[in-house]
Design a protein around this motif. Sequence first.
Motif, PDB file in Angstrom:
ATOM      1  N   LYS A 137     -14.531  15.305 -54.462  1.00 21.02           N
ATOM      2  CA  LYS A 137     -14.584  15.756 -55.496  1.00 21.02           C
ATOM      3  C   LYS A 137     -12.985  16.772 -55.721  1.00 21.02           C
ATOM      4  CE  LYS A 137     -19.214  14.613 -56.608  1.00 21.02           C
ATOM      5  NZ  LYS A 137     -18.910  13.198 -57.511  1.00 21.02           N
ATOM      6  N   ASN A 138     -12.598  17.779 -55.172  1.00 21.57           N
ATOM      7  CA  ASN A 138     -11.333  17.979 -54.507  1.00 21.57           C
ATOM      8  C   ASN A 138     -10.591  18.140 -53.547  1.00 21.57           C
ATOM      9  OD1 ASN A 138      -9.405  19.949 -55.739  1.00 21.57           O
ATOM     10  ND2 ASN A 138     -10.704  21.197 -54.869  1.00 21.57           N
ATOM     11  N   PRO A 139      -9.966  16.861 -53.401  1.00 19.77           N
ATOM     12  CA  PRO A 139      -9.742  16.908 -52.023  1.00 19.77           C
ATOM     13  C   PRO A 139      -8.301  17.691 -51.643  1.00 19.77           C
ATOM     14  CG  PRO A 139      -9.753  14.606 -53.374  1.00 19.77           C
ATOM     15  CD  PRO A 139      -9.609  15.668 -53.861  1.00 19.77           C
ATOM     16  N   THR A 140      -8.535  18.121 -50.566  1.00 22.90           N
ATOM     17  CA  THR A 140      -8.365  19.395 -49.610  1.00 22.90           C
ATOM     18  C   THR A 140      -7.430  18.177 -48.079  1.00 22.90           C
ATOM     19  OG1 THR A 140      -9.582  20.354 -49.095  1.00 22.90           O
ATOM     20  CG2 THR A 140      -8.844  21.096 -51.360  1.00 22.90           C
ATOM     21  N   SER A 142      -7.894  20.419 -45.373  1.00 19.08           N
ATOM     22  CA  SER A 142      -8.567  21.003 -44.854  1.00 19.08           C
ATOM     23  C   SER A 142      -9.783  21.915 -44.947  1.00 19.08           C
ATOM     24  CB  SER A 142      -7.590  22.198 -43.938  1.00 19.08           C
ATOM     25  OG  SER A 142      -7.845  23.696 -44.742  1.00 19.08           O
ATOM     26  N   ILE A 143     -10.854  21.520 -43.975  1.00 17.68           N
ATOM     27  CA  ILE A 143     -11.734  22.230 -43.743  1.00 17.68           C
ATOM     28  C   ILE A 143     -11.934  23.385 -44.798  1.00 17.68           C
ATOM     29  CG2 ILE A 143     -14.778  22.999 -43.966  1.00 17.68           C
ATOM     30  CD1 ILE A 143     -13.880  19.709 -44.157  1.00 17.68           C
ATOM     31  N   PHE A 144     -11.511  24.583 -44.635  1.00 19.00           N
ATOM     32  CA  PHE A 144     -10.847  25.483 -44.728  1.00 19.00           C
ATOM     33  C   PHE A 144     -10.496  25.703 -46.082  1.00 19.00           C
ATOM     34  CE2 PHE A 144      -7.704  29.263 -45.993  1.00 19.00           C
ATOM     35  CZ  PHE A 144      -8.134  29.959 -45.688  1.00 19.00           C
ATOM     36  N   ASP A 145     -10.092  25.205 -46.851  1.00 21.50           N
ATOM     37  CA  ASP A 145      -9.564  24.890 -48.105  1.00 21.50           C
ATOM     38  C   ASP A 145     -10.749  24.571 -49.000  1.00 21.50           C
ATOM     39  OD1 ASP A 145      -6.735  26.409 -47.779  1.00 21.50           O
ATOM     40  OD2 ASP A 145      -6.258  24.225 -47.050  1.00 21.50           O
ATOM     41  N   ALA A 146     -11.157  23.663 -48.707  1.00 19.76           N
ATOM     42  CA  ALA A 146     -11.768  22.704 -49.362  1.00 19.76           C
ATOM     43  C   ALA A 146     -13.757  24.026 -49.894  1.00 19.76           C
ATOM     44  CB  ALA A 146     -12.758  22.077 -48.438  1.00 19.76           C
ATOM     45  N   LEU A 147     -13.923  24.703 -49.001  1.00 17.24           N
ATOM     46  CA  LEU A 147     -15.213  25.715 -48.451  1.00 17.24           C
ATOM     47  C   LEU A 147     -14.469  26.196 -50.344  1.00 17.24           C
ATOM     48  CD1 LEU A 147     -15.011  26.543 -45.014  1.00 17.24           C
ATOM     49  CD2 LEU A 147     -16.531  25.014 -47.025  1.00 17.24           C
ATOM     50  N   GLN A 148     -13.522  26.481 -50.471  1.00 22.99           N
ATOM     51  CA  GLN A 148     -13.552  27.107 -52.028  1.00 22.99           C
ATOM     52  C   GLN A 148     -14.019  27.302 -53.250  1.00 22.99           C
ATOM     53  OE1 GLN A 148      -9.791  26.210 -54.464  1.00 22.99           O
ATOM     54  NE2 GLN A 148      -9.352  25.552 -52.652  1.00 22.99           N
ATOM     55  N   ASN A 149     -15.011  25.614 -52.307  1.00 19.88           N
ATOM     56  CA  ASN A 149     -15.855  25.592 -53.805  1.00 19.88           C
ATOM     57  C   ASN A 149     -17.605  24.933 -53.508  1.00 19.88           C
ATOM     58  OD1 ASN A 149     -13.905  24.480 -55.948  1.00 19.88           O
ATOM     59  ND2 ASN A 149     -13.316  22.177 -55.693  1.00 19.88           N
ATOM     60  N   VAL A 150     -17.904  26.373 -52.266  1.00 19.43           N
ATOM     61  CA  VAL A 150     -18.854  26.421 -52.198  1.00 19.43           C
ATOM     62  C   VAL A 150     -19.609  27.719 -52.560  1.00 19.43           C
ATOM     63  CG1 VAL A 150     -20.778  26.650 -50.345  1.00 19.43           C
ATOM     64  CG2 VAL A 150     -19.300  24.662 -50.004  1.00 19.43           C
ATOM     65  N   PHE A 245      -3.295  11.142 -49.182  1.00 19.99           N
ATOM     66  CA  PHE A 245      -2.381  12.085 -50.927  1.00 19.99           C
ATOM     67  C   PHE A 245      -1.607  12.955 -50.468  1.00 19.99           C
ATOM     68  CE2 PHE A 245      -5.304  14.960 -49.145  1.00 19.99           C
ATOM     69  CZ  PHE A 245      -4.609  16.112 -49.335  1.00 19.99           C
ATOM     70  N   VAL A 246      -0.393  12.572 -51.545  1.00 22.10           N
ATOM     71  CA  VAL A 246       0.912  13.554 -51.601  1.00 22.10           C
ATOM     72  C   VAL A 246       0.189  14.396 -53.416  1.00 22.10           C
ATOM     73  CG1 VAL A 246       1.386  11.619 -53.371  1.00 22.10           C
ATOM     74  CG2 VAL A 246       3.407  13.101 -52.078  1.00 22.10           C
ATOM     75  N   GLN A 742       0.391  29.534 -55.280  1.00 26.20           N
ATOM     76  CA  GLN A 742       0.185  28.021 -55.720  1.00 26.20           C
ATOM     77  C   GLN A 742       0.359  27.998 -56.814  1.00 26.20           C
ATOM     78  OE1 GLN A 742      -0.461  24.560 -52.744  1.00 26.20           O
ATOM     79  NE2 GLN A 742       0.745  23.305 -52.560  1.00 26.20           N
ATOM     80  N   GLY A 743       0.614  27.090 -57.258  1.00 25.36           N
ATOM     81  CA  GLY A 743       0.430  26.318 -58.816  1.00 25.36           C
ATOM     82  C   GLY A 743       0.018  25.628 -59.018  1.00 25.36           C
ATOM     83  N   VAL A 744       0.686  24.973 -60.719  1.00 25.03           N
ATOM     84  CA  VAL A 744      -0.726  23.638 -60.705  1.00 25.03           C
ATOM     85  C   VAL A 744       0.125  23.354 -60.368  1.00 25.03           C
ATOM     86  CG1 VAL A 744       1.351  23.715 -63.165  1.00 25.03           C
ATOM     87  CG2 VAL A 744      -0.230  22.471 -63.172  1.00 25.03           C
ATOM     88  N   ARG A 745      -0.191  21.538 -59.947  1.00 26.58           N
ATOM     89  CA  ARG A 745       0.138  20.754 -59.016  1.00 26.58           C
ATOM     90  C   ARG A 745      -0.183  19.173 -59.389  1.00 26.58           C
ATOM     91  NH1 ARG A 745      -1.600  23.665 -55.894  1.00 26.58           N
ATOM     92  NH2 ARG A 745      -3.394  23.344 -54.140  1.00 26.58           N
ATOM     93  N   GLY A 746      -0.090  18.127 -59.745  1.00 23.13           N
ATOM     94  CA  GLY A 746      -0.484  16.954 -59.625  1.00 23.13           C
ATOM     95  C   GLY A 746      -0.771  16.153 -58.692  1.00 23.13           C
ATOM     96  N   PHE A 747      -1.782  15.785 -58.079  1.00 27.41           N
ATOM     97  CA  PHE A 747      -2.023  14.512 -56.590  1.00 27.41           C
ATOM     98  C   PHE A 747      -2.245  13.371 -56.980  1.00 27.41           C
ATOM     99  CE2 PHE A 747      -6.034  16.289 -57.928  1.00 27.41           C
ATOM    100  CZ  PHE A 747      -6.743  15.419 -57.308  1.00 27.41           C
ATOM    101  N   PHE A 748      -1.855  12.614 -56.264  1.00 24.11           N
ATOM    102  CA  PHE A 748      -2.634  11.322 -55.612  1.00 24.11           C
ATOM    103  C   PHE A 748      -2.299  10.224 -54.633  1.00 24.11           C
ATOM    104  CE2 PHE A 748      -0.874   6.650 -55.197  1.00 24.11           C
ATOM    105  CZ  PHE A 748      -1.980   5.638 -55.957  1.00 24.11           C
ATOM    106  N   GLY A 749      -3.571   9.932 -54.616  1.00 22.68           N
ATOM    107  CA  GLY A 749      -4.424   9.464 -53.454  1.00 22.68           C
ATOM    108  C   GLY A 749      -5.181   7.329 -53.427  1.00 22.68           C
TER     109      GLY A 749
END
Length: 755
Positions: A137-140, A142-150, A245-246, A742-749
């Motif tokens: 639901k919030n692609p990152t 690494s798992i390190f970055d993904a844990l910000q939503n736990v 994704f990029v 890191q500021g605002v940025r778009g992503f596509f995957g």
Amino acid sequence: MKKLRFLIPLLLILSSVLGTAQKATLSGSITESGNPLPYVNVMLKGTQIGVSTNDEGQFSFESLDPGSYVLIASSIGYLPYRTLIKVGPGEAQWLEIQMEPSAESLEETVVTGTLKPVSRLESPVPVEVYTPAFFRKNPTPSIFDALQNVNGVRPQINCSVCNTGDIHINGLEGPYTLVLIDGMPIVSGLGTVYGLTGIPNSLIEQIEIVKGPASTLYGSEAVGGLINIITKHAPNAPEFFADGFVTGWGEYNLDIGSKIEMGKKTDLLLGVNYFNYDIPIDNNGDNFTDVTLQDRISIFQKWNFKRNNARMFSLAGRFFYEDRWGGEMQWTPEFRGGNEIYGESIYTRRWEVLGKYELPLKEKMLLSLSYNDHSQNSAYGNELYLADQRIGFGQLTWDKSIGKHDLLVGSALRYNYYDDNTPATTSADNILIPSLFVQDEIKLAPKHSFLAGLRYDYDKRHGNIFTPRAAYKWKFSDHDIFRVNAGTGFRVVNLFTEDHAALTGSREVVIVEALKPERSINVNLNYLKKIYSDNGTFISMDASVFYTHFSNIILPDYDTDPNAIIYDNLDGKSISQGVSANLEMVFANGFRFLAGATWQDVSNTENGITQRQILTESFTGTWNISYTFHSLNLSVDYTGNLYGPMRLPLLGALDPRQEFSPTWSIQNIQFTYKGLKDFEVYGGVKNLLDWTPNRGNPFIIARSNDPFDQNVTFDANGNAQATPDNPFALTFDPTYVYGPNQGVRGFFGLRYTVF
């Protein structure tokens, strides 16, 4: 009379036919992202009628009496689906049901809390479970970055130049969190952040998180909690998976996974992760990279061998390599290790092997083995850090039930090797630590159970170490559970494997005394409530109260001397206490809501003075709001977090930067289209508010224009003096960091999955 006798059976047959004609049929299919789901349990509440879906994900109820029914579909790893169905006489109704993978499922089997498989609801130790669907639901990268939503878990960036970090659980520093892969403690110290990087999402079955004491089962590093990354068993893995994704900042991430049959009795899981970011960006104008440039690859293999009686036998291995650097914008590799242009360059090479083998005995005995080798070659300006760490681990457990007692007895042997080129390491650390542990879960009554455990370790540096723990569970009903957990912790500290701040910047590292092991006492109370409604709504609520008391705690002192980081054992106490709560709501119309909040007070008391712990937020919140437009095959996910103020490391009374961070938030939105067979197309925006920590601050990195302090004037005691060129009496220091630059940025995957 003869005619009447002839008409009676004819009337009976006719009434039977007419009665049958009034019966109804209810059929349908169950899918997830367009893929059929076999073996889903489908039942009609209040009846004895139930079926399972076939290989095509289809089910059928025939000869139903007309009326209203509550249909329930359930399967491990998915949120339960409920809907109210009305069928009329003779009606044939068809349903299209889309199951949603559980974000934080209550029905999962967990192993982390007790070292044995058990339903999460039956575990005496509270275990939070997160599936790959939650992290998608919030692609990152690494798992390190993904844990910000736990909720209650925060990835902490410890260096604004090299961007290395660790994981905080309930306000406790990263070294108190143990990271496991398939239950093996192969990630610690030097390699903590790398254990949460480079594992393809497709090969992760679930991530289990324990917040609280776990040293009795897992040893000294599991003082504040642990994170267990559990990889898939081959039969549950897709045949092929690719996810790439990029982002608008030029980041590229690619995950590839595959399941390969190697004969009739062997399956191989293969996964590759590649991440690249090589565009220096300096939006805050300090001539330093805002985000570290990275080029890394990770290759993972897991072999599963089929044995008689379904006994376990698996072998896995992973190779990891990363080249990362950050620093002045004009830095290039030829300046590495020099004092002309400042850069922090880290080369990391790491490999891991782990295996599990269930002994061919009547008793349930499991042998677990792991080994890892971590080599790091780092340059922080002109300060070189060359380190090697090797960890070997072996464990034998015996799982035995006797009457009301559910016993687990085990023995472990851990080998630690560590060496570096710092003055603090005069000789290589070569330690062998044998351990014994026993755990007994006692069924006191149908609704009450008690768990007691004790671990014994022998460390030649500190002698005999005992770490007991206890847990009590009161299951009011299938939907209400109360748990109490208490335990002790013991941790041996190695500064240079855990704190990169000790190596960066111009501060001198001062170790006041021979550091003693840290000890802790931890208590956690947890209440869990589930609600199922007839209209298909599912609600889960849980709340926890936690308290940890440390003695001999070792924390970096940035305040006493702005030119030094002082390490010593706290002559007093350190307290971490707080309240945490989670709420999950799932509605039949496709709307999902998951939110969590934690309030915490983390403080240190020495010489009668109490002070908030540095770089620890006072409160945090997370949320995940999702809605699926089934007619459009489109899902929308809005995720975010909120962090309260934390005390920051200043360089003296003249430092103009804020002493406390503001309340800040990172918010993201994602759109996912699932209308193409085997494909998912997704995109969105990260950091919608364009928040970065330089807001409200004149600068983040002190003296970024003079990273080698060549133009700093010092007095006789080594203190920086205020001069026209240095009006705030500062030295170069990158430790003032509390969030991503890191500021605002778009992503596509794009994802492609073949089952």
